[in-house]
Design a protein around this motif. Sequence first.
Motif, mmCIF file in Angstrom:
data_model
loop_
_atom_site.group_PDB
_atom_site.id
_atom_site.type_symbol
_atom_site.label_atom_id
_atom_site.label_comp_id
_atom_site.label_asym_id
_atom_site.label_seq_id
_atom_site.Cartn_x
_atom_site.Cartn_y
_atom_site.Cartn_z
ATOM 1 N N CYS A 12 0.901 -1.440 0.020
ATOM 2 C CA CYS A 12 0.000 -0.103 0.069
ATOM 3 C C CYS A 12 0.832 1.249 -0.010
ATOM 4 O O CYS A 12 1.841 1.317 0.919
ATOM 5 C CB CYS A 12 -0.850 -0.005 1.241
ATOM 6 N N ASP A 24 -6.911 -9.780 -1.641
ATOM 7 C CA ASP A 24 -7.349 -8.627 -0.949
ATOM 8 C C ASP A 24 -8.104 -7.763 -1.603
ATOM 9 O O ASP A 24 -8.121 -7.712 -3.027
ATOM 10 C CB ASP A 24 -5.948 -7.984 -0.340
ATOM 11 N N CYS A 25 -8.787 -6.885 -0.784
ATOM 12 C CA CYS A 25 -9.868 -5.922 -1.646
ATOM 13 C C CYS A 25 -9.238 -4.690 -1.992
ATOM 14 O O CYS A 25 -9.961 -3.602 -1.422
ATOM 15 C CB CYS A 25 -11.203 -5.780 -1.040
ATOM 16 N N GLY A 26 -7.834 -4.728 -2.233
ATOM 17 C CA GLY A 26 -7.259 -3.303 -2.254
ATOM 18 C C GLY A 26 -7.769 -2.628 -3.680
ATOM 19 O O GLY A 26 -8.310 -3.218 -4.493
ATOM 20 N N PHE A 27 -7.202 -1.450 -3.695
ATOM 21 C CA PHE A 27 -7.946 -0.485 -4.716
ATOM 22 C C PHE A 27 -6.447 -0.138 -5.589
ATOM 23 O O PHE A 27 -5.447 0.443 -5.102
ATOM 24 C CB PHE A 27 -8.117 0.711 -4.501
ATOM 25 N N CYS A 36 -4.451 -0.425 0.246
ATOM 26 C CA CYS A 36 -4.967 -1.323 0.969
ATOM 27 C C CYS A 36 -6.346 -1.034 1.366
ATOM 28 O O CYS A 36 -6.892 -0.027 1.003
ATOM 29 C CB CYS A 36 -4.187 -1.777 2.064
ATOM 30 N N GLN A 37 -7.321 -2.074 1.351
ATOM 31 C CA GLN A 37 -8.863 -1.613 1.773
ATOM 32 C C GLN A 37 -8.858 -0.645 2.825
ATOM 33 O O GLN A 37 -9.889 0.485 2.557
ATOM 34 C CB GLN A 37 -9.424 -2.710 2.005
ATOM 35 N N VAL A 41 -10.751 3.128 1.975
ATOM 36 C CA VAL A 41 -12.118 3.498 2.672
ATOM 37 C C VAL A 41 -11.689 4.816 3.496
ATOM 38 O O VAL A 41 -12.624 5.678 3.510
ATOM 39 C CB VAL A 41 -12.333 2.291 3.684
ATOM 40 N N TYR A 47 -16.075 -0.064 -1.074
ATOM 41 C CA TYR A 47 -16.111 -1.500 -1.628
ATOM 42 C C TYR A 47 -17.506 -2.105 -1.230
ATOM 43 O O TYR A 47 -17.942 -2.282 -0.224
ATOM 44 C CB TYR A 47 -15.379 -2.212 -0.881
ATOM 45 N N TRP A 54 -15.346 -1.650 -6.213
ATOM 46 C CA TRP A 54 -15.528 -0.436 -5.634
ATOM 47 C C TRP A 54 -16.698 0.344 -6.166
ATOM 48 O O TRP A 54 -16.635 0.556 -7.527
ATOM 49 C CB TRP A 54 -14.283 0.235 -5.795
#
Length: 71
Positions: A12, A24-27, A36-37, A41, A47, A54
Motif C-alpha cells: 500500500c 485482498d480488496c485493495g484499490f 489497501c482496503q 476506505v 467497496y 469498488w
Amino acid sequence: MHREEDGLRENCVICGVPVAAGIDCGFAYGASSVLCQACAVRRGGIYDALRDRWEVEPDLGGLPDERAPHR
C-alpha cells in the motif's frame, strides 16, 4: 513500491501493508500502485463485497502518480 518475492503482492502506498492481487480488496491505480482496503476506505472509497467491486473510488489526491515525471 516494493514487490514481495512471489510477485503477487504490492505494498500500500500509504501504510506499506502488503496487498495480494486477486485476493485482498485493495484499490489498484496507475501501472502498479495500490491502496489497501483500509486506506482506500479512509479516503472515501466504498467497496461492495457482494459485487466484488469498488462502488465509489477513493480520493487519490496527493498520492504518488507513476505517470508524472519525478522531480
